[in-house]
Write a protein that holds these residues in place. Sequence first.
Motif, PDB file in Angstrom:
ATOM      1  N   GLN A 163       0.424  -1.815   0.012  1.00 28.58           N
ATOM      2  CA  GLN A 163       0.087   0.003   0.082  1.00 28.58           C
ATOM      3  C   GLN A 163       0.980   1.252   0.283  1.00 28.58           C
ATOM      4  O   GLN A 163       0.886   2.171  -0.779  1.00 28.58           O
ATOM      5  CB  GLN A 163      -0.994  -0.192   0.948  1.00 28.58           C
ATOM      6  N   ILE A 164       2.133   1.126   1.283  1.00 30.47           N
ATOM      7  CA  ILE A 164       2.542   2.365   1.086  1.00 30.47           C
ATOM      8  C   ILE A 164       3.457   2.959  -0.624  1.00 30.47           C
ATOM      9  O   ILE A 164       3.456   3.802  -1.016  1.00 30.47           O
ATOM     10  CB  ILE A 164       3.749   1.929   2.298  1.00 30.47           C
ATOM     11  N   GLU A 165       3.805   1.164  -0.990  1.00 27.67           N
ATOM     12  CA  GLU A 165       4.577   1.358  -3.029  1.00 27.67           C
ATOM     13  C   GLU A 165       3.010   2.046  -3.733  1.00 27.67           C
ATOM     14  O   GLU A 165       3.066   2.635  -4.173  1.00 27.67           O
ATOM     15  CB  GLU A 165       5.231   0.194  -3.120  1.00 27.67           C
ATOM     16  N   LEU A 166       2.751   2.078  -3.230  1.00 27.98           N
ATOM     17  CA  LEU A 166       1.512   2.249  -4.230  1.00 27.98           C
ATOM     18  C   LEU A 166       0.867   3.545  -3.949  1.00 27.98           C
ATOM     19  O   LEU A 166       0.947   4.639  -5.305  1.00 27.98           O
ATOM     20  CB  LEU A 166       0.187   1.232  -4.738  1.00 27.98           C
ATOM     21  N   LEU A 167       0.594   4.036  -2.559  1.00 30.73           N
ATOM     22  CA  LEU A 167       0.752   5.779  -2.706  1.00 30.73           C
ATOM     23  C   LEU A 167       2.102   6.680  -2.936  1.00 30.73           C
ATOM     24  O   LEU A 167       1.917   7.615  -3.877  1.00 30.73           O
ATOM     25  CB  LEU A 167       0.274   5.630  -0.749  1.00 30.73           C
ATOM     26  N   THR A 168       3.255   5.780  -2.463  1.00 32.08           N
ATOM     27  CA  THR A 168       4.331   6.792  -2.987  1.00 32.08           C
ATOM     28  C   THR A 168       3.871   6.892  -4.692  1.00 32.08           C
ATOM     29  O   THR A 168       4.505   7.761  -5.581  1.00 32.08           O
ATOM     30  CB  THR A 168       5.448   5.941  -3.183  1.00 32.08           C
ATOM     31  N   LYS A 169       3.581   5.660  -5.790  1.00 30.76           N
ATOM     32  CA  LYS A 169       3.854   5.488  -6.977  1.00 30.76           C
ATOM     33  C   LYS A 169       2.653   6.659  -7.384  1.00 30.76           C
ATOM     34  O   LYS A 169       3.341   7.420  -8.443  1.00 30.76           O
ATOM     35  CB  LYS A 169       3.374   4.227  -7.772  1.00 30.76           C
ATOM     36  N   SER A 170       1.726   6.677  -7.083  1.00 27.87           N
ATOM     37  CA  SER A 170       0.685   7.595  -7.237  1.00 27.87           C
ATOM     38  C   SER A 170       1.123   9.022  -6.837  1.00 27.87           C
ATOM     39  O   SER A 170       1.362   9.740  -7.637  1.00 27.87           O
ATOM     40  CB  SER A 170      -0.548   7.267  -6.620  1.00 27.87           C
ATOM     41  N   LEU A 171       1.670   9.294  -6.342  1.00 25.88           N
ATOM     42  CA  LEU A 171       2.088  10.781  -4.973  1.00 25.88           C
ATOM     43  C   LEU A 171       2.929  11.099  -6.908  1.00 25.88           C
ATOM     44  O   LEU A 171       2.721  12.421  -6.992  1.00 25.88           O
ATOM     45  CB  LEU A 171       2.550  10.585  -4.469  1.00 25.88           C
ATOM     46  N   THR A 172       4.102  10.299  -6.804  1.00 24.65           N
ATOM     47  CA  THR A 172       5.584  10.953  -7.604  1.00 24.65           C
ATOM     48  C   THR A 172       4.823  10.448  -8.851  1.00 24.65           C
ATOM     49  O   THR A 172       5.110  11.615  -9.646  1.00 24.65           O
ATOM     50  CB  THR A 172       6.600   9.883  -8.157  1.00 24.65           C
ATOM     51  N   SER A 173       3.260  10.096  -9.545  1.00 23.35           N
ATOM     52  CA  SER A 173       3.169  10.115 -10.279  1.00 23.35           C
ATOM     53  C   SER A 173       2.277  11.337 -11.155  1.00 23.35           C
ATOM     54  O   SER A 173       2.281  11.643 -12.319  1.00 23.35           O
ATOM     55  CB  SER A 173       2.916   9.687 -11.551  1.00 23.35           C
ATOM     56  N   SER A 174       1.981  11.953 -10.019  1.00 27.98           N
ATOM     57  CA  SER A 174       1.331  13.016 -10.181  1.00 27.98           C
ATOM     58  C   SER A 174       1.731  13.748 -10.326  1.00 27.98           C
ATOM     59  O   SER A 174       2.637  14.346  -9.132  1.00 27.98           O
ATOM     60  CB  SER A 174      -0.169  13.421  -8.873  1.00 27.98           C
ATOM     61  N   SER A 175       1.512  15.239 -10.813  1.00 30.41           N
ATOM     62  CA  SER A 175       1.971  16.447 -10.593  1.00 30.41           C
ATOM     63  C   SER A 175       1.659  17.505  -9.522  1.00 30.41           C
ATOM     64  O   SER A 175       0.468  17.261  -9.140  1.00 30.41           O
ATOM     65  CB  SER A 175       1.326  17.444 -12.058  1.00 30.41           C
ATOM     66  N   ARG A 176       2.744  18.287  -9.882  1.00 25.29           N
ATOM     67  CA  ARG A 176       1.994  19.297  -8.517  1.00 25.29           C
ATOM     68  C   ARG A 176       1.248  20.053  -8.736  1.00 25.29           C
ATOM     69  O   ARG A 176       0.259  20.569  -8.204  1.00 25.29           O
ATOM     70  CB  ARG A 176       3.426  19.867  -8.229  1.00 25.29           C
ATOM     71  N   ILE A 177       1.164  20.390 -10.329  1.00 21.85           N
ATOM     72  CA  ILE A 177       0.015  21.443 -10.863  1.00 21.85           C
ATOM     73  C   ILE A 177      -0.850  20.330 -10.064  1.00 21.85           C
ATOM     74  O   ILE A 177      -2.340  21.732  -9.976  1.00 21.85           O
ATOM     75  CB  ILE A 177      -0.072  21.932 -11.606  1.00 21.85           C
ATOM     76  N   GLY A 178      -1.478  19.461 -10.630  1.00 19.84           N
ATOM     77  CA  GLY A 178      -2.369  18.665 -10.488  1.00 19.84           C
ATOM     78  C   GLY A 178      -2.866  18.584  -9.459  1.00 19.84           C
ATOM     79  O   GLY A 178      -4.364  18.566  -9.185  1.00 19.84           O
ATOM     80  N   ARG A 179      -2.184  18.384  -8.000  1.00 17.23           N
ATOM     81  CA  ARG A 179      -2.275  18.136  -6.688  1.00 17.23           C
ATOM     82  C   ARG A 179      -2.707  18.827  -6.065  1.00 17.23           C
ATOM     83  O   ARG A 179      -3.866  19.515  -5.700  1.00 17.23           O
ATOM     84  CB  ARG A 179      -1.014  17.230  -5.823  1.00 17.23           C
ATOM     85  N   TRP A 180      -2.532  20.794  -6.640  1.00 19.40           N
ATOM     86  CA  TRP A 180      -3.104  21.579  -5.926  1.00 19.40           C
ATOM     87  C   TRP A 180      -4.114  21.988  -6.476  1.00 19.40           C
ATOM     88  O   TRP A 180      -5.041  22.419  -5.773  1.00 19.40           O
ATOM     89  CB  TRP A 180      -1.826  22.839  -6.455  1.00 19.40           C
TER      90      TRP A 180
END
Length: 88
Positions: free
Chosen positions: A60-77
Amino acid sequence: MRPEPDYLQMLISKYRTMDIEELKENIDNWKKEKDCFTELQSLDIAKKELELKYKERQEQIELLTKSLTSSSRIGRWISSAKAVLKQF
């Protein structure tokens, strides 16, 4: 004396419902009281369940990490801003 298969299935089901801290506590208690074969087998089953829970947590941690790193910072904002606006 060997435990019955139903008893082992019941133990496995019980251990699967426990969280990691409960399992660790039970394992520590059984290590102190390892008197008979049944308790040793229960300890072994609990350790295997604990390993599975750690493995699931790591996945689960690895999946969340991949998800966060693959999304752009602007998209998260943008997503965060939308969530804030929905609350109003």
